[in-house]
Scaffold this motif. Structure first.
Motif, short mmCIF file in Angstrom:
data_model
loop_
_atom_site.label_atom_id
_atom_site.label_comp_id
_atom_site.label_asym_id
_atom_site.label_seq_id
_atom_site.Cartn_x
_atom_site.Cartn_y
_atom_site.Cartn_z
N GLY A 27 -52.81 17.69 3.95
CA GLY A 27 -52.19 18.44 2.59
C GLY A 27 -51.34 19.72 3.01
O GLY A 27 -50.67 19.99 2.18
N ALA A 28 -51.25 20.00 4.37
CA ALA A 28 -50.44 21.24 4.72
C ALA A 28 -48.88 20.51 4.64
O ALA A 28 -48.83 19.68 5.02
N THR A 29 -48.15 21.60 4.54
CA THR A 29 -46.76 21.17 4.58
C THR A 29 -46.11 21.45 6.00
O THR A 29 -46.27 22.37 6.67
N LYS A 55 -48.03 9.55 6.65
CA LYS A 55 -49.05 8.57 6.22
C LYS A 55 -50.34 8.83 7.07
O LYS A 55 -51.52 8.63 6.57
N THR A 56 -49.90 8.89 8.45
CA THR A 56 -50.91 8.80 9.38
C THR A 56 -51.50 10.19 9.28
O THR A 56 -52.97 10.30 9.64
N THR A 57 -50.87 11.38 9.31
CA THR A 57 -51.67 12.50 9.18
C THR A 57 -52.19 13.18 8.10
O THR A 57 -52.83 14.01 8.06
N GLY A 58 -51.53 12.81 6.79
CA GLY A 58 -52.03 13.26 5.69
C GLY A 58 -51.33 14.65 5.18
O GLY A 58 -51.48 15.54 4.26
N TRP A 59 -50.63 15.07 5.94
CA TRP A 59 -49.54 16.29 5.85
C TRP A 59 -48.40 15.78 4.87
O TRP A 59 -47.95 14.85 4.76
N GLN A 60 -48.01 17.00 4.17
CA GLN A 60 -47.09 16.84 3.24
C GLN A 60 -45.61 17.25 3.95
O GLN A 60 -45.14 18.49 4.14
N ILE A 61 -44.94 16.21 4.57
CA ILE A 61 -43.82 16.24 5.30
C ILE A 61 -42.48 16.29 4.57
O ILE A 61 -42.14 15.43 3.94
N ILE A 62 -41.70 17.41 4.79
CA ILE A 62 -40.42 17.40 4.10
C ILE A 62 -39.41 17.13 5.19
O ILE A 62 -39.31 17.68 6.32
N HIS A 85 -40.37 26.15 1.56
CA HIS A 85 -41.53 25.56 1.75
C HIS A 85 -42.82 26.14 2.49
O HIS A 85 -43.60 25.85 2.33
N ARG A 86 -42.34 27.33 3.34
CA ARG A 86 -43.14 28.06 4.00
C ARG A 86 -44.05 27.10 4.56
O ARG A 86 -45.57 27.06 4.42
N PRO A 87 -43.70 26.03 5.59
CA PRO A 87 -44.54 25.26 6.18
C PRO A 87 -45.42 25.83 7.18
O PRO A 87 -45.28 27.13 7.93
N LYS A 88 -46.54 25.25 7.55
CA LYS A 88 -47.48 25.36 8.56
C LYS A 88 -46.82 25.02 9.72
O LYS A 88 -47.45 25.88 11.02
N LEU A 89 -46.06 24.21 9.95
CA LEU A 89 -45.43 23.52 11.13
C LEU A 89 -44.09 23.22 10.92
O LEU A 89 -43.66 22.71 9.98
N LEU A 90 -43.22 23.73 11.93
CA LEU A 90 -41.68 23.49 12.11
C LEU A 90 -41.57 22.50 13.16
O LEU A 90 -41.64 22.72 14.28
N VAL A 91 -41.01 21.11 12.86
CA VAL A 91 -40.58 20.16 14.15
C VAL A 91 -39.22 20.07 14.14
O VAL A 91 -38.42 19.92 13.05
N VAL A 92 -38.62 20.47 15.40
CA VAL A 92 -37.29 20.57 15.53
C VAL A 92 -36.87 19.35 16.33
O VAL A 92 -37.12 19.26 17.54
N ALA A 93 -36.08 18.68 15.96
CA ALA A 93 -35.52 17.39 16.53
C ALA A 93 -33.86 17.45 16.33
O ALA A 93 -33.52 16.71 15.88
N LEU A 94 -33.36 18.36 16.98
CA LEU A 94 -31.88 18.21 16.89
C LEU A 94 -31.20 18.27 18.38
O LEU A 94 -31.87 18.75 19.14
#
Length: 205
Positions: A27-29, A55-62, A85-94
């Motif tokens: 449920g975390a962003t 779908k796998t993690t249950g996270w709210q992924i932006i 969004h104040r996310p709990k995690l930022l994934v950087v793929a650039l």
């Protein structure tokens, strides 16, 4: 017996070398800041890896992947994304478009470091995802490898790194829609490997 103990010690040392991070609850962003590889170019709507990973993690992924974006574009967009969004995690793929446009690696490095620093100053955990080095020859023979700047950035900023995911998928013609994008099956593999990497780091359960 000595060989067994020696191998056991190596296994323990390798296992302990992987730093564990606090788990991100369901449920975390989570924001994925990327380009066409995150957007899902090469597959149909809903087949992008951020959607599959959600779908796998249950996270709210932006899914903040925009085709054509460079690291500079991502850096420019980041403040609005973090504020909104104040996310709990930022994934950087650039970085892929930086390589395609043959931008100086020093600029890409500086932009990625600035992105990671912005997240850190706001108390947001970030993960860096490695992208393949541009090499038509390696692409032709199916042996792409991550650009070395990602490992260096991860080490210098103490940022967890997800390695070899895109390099492995884009080295397999059966998983590609074109030379630089996975197809639906490829994004499925990306999602699965991304989940396993995040699980090893402790983020995913």
């Amino acid at each position: 017996m000595k060989n067994f103990i020696y191998l056991l010690l190596i296994f323990i040392l390798v296992s302990c070398s992987i730093e564990k991070y606090p788990a991100i609850p369901k449920g975390a962003t989570v924001v994925i800041l990327g380009d066409s590889l995150s957007y899902g170019t090469g597959a149909s709507e809903g087949e992008d890896y951020p959607n599959l990973l959600a779908k796998t993690t249950g996270w709210q992924i932006i899914n903040a992947g925009i085709p054509g974006n460079t690291s500079a574009d991502g850096l420019e967009r980041l403040p609005r994304l973090l504020t909104a969004h104040r996310p709990k995690l930022l994934v950087v793929a650039l970085g892929g478009n930086d390589f395609l446009q043959r931008l100086p690696s020093s600029e890409t490095t500086a932009n990625l470091k600035a992105i990671l620093e912005q997240a850190k100053t706001q108390g947001i955990t970030a993960v860096l995802v490695a992208v393949p080095e541009l090499s038509p020859l390696k692409a032709a023979v199916g042996s792409l490898s991550d650009h070395p700047l990602y490992k260096k950035i991860a080490e210098e900023t103490a940022t967890p790194l997800v390695k070899n995911v895109f390099s492995e998928v884009l080295s397999d013609n059966s998983l590609k829609a074109d030379q630089v994008h996975p197809n639906a099956s490829g994004y499925g593999v990306v999602s699965g490997q991304m989940f396993e990497a995040l699980k090893k780091l402790g983020f995913a359960g």
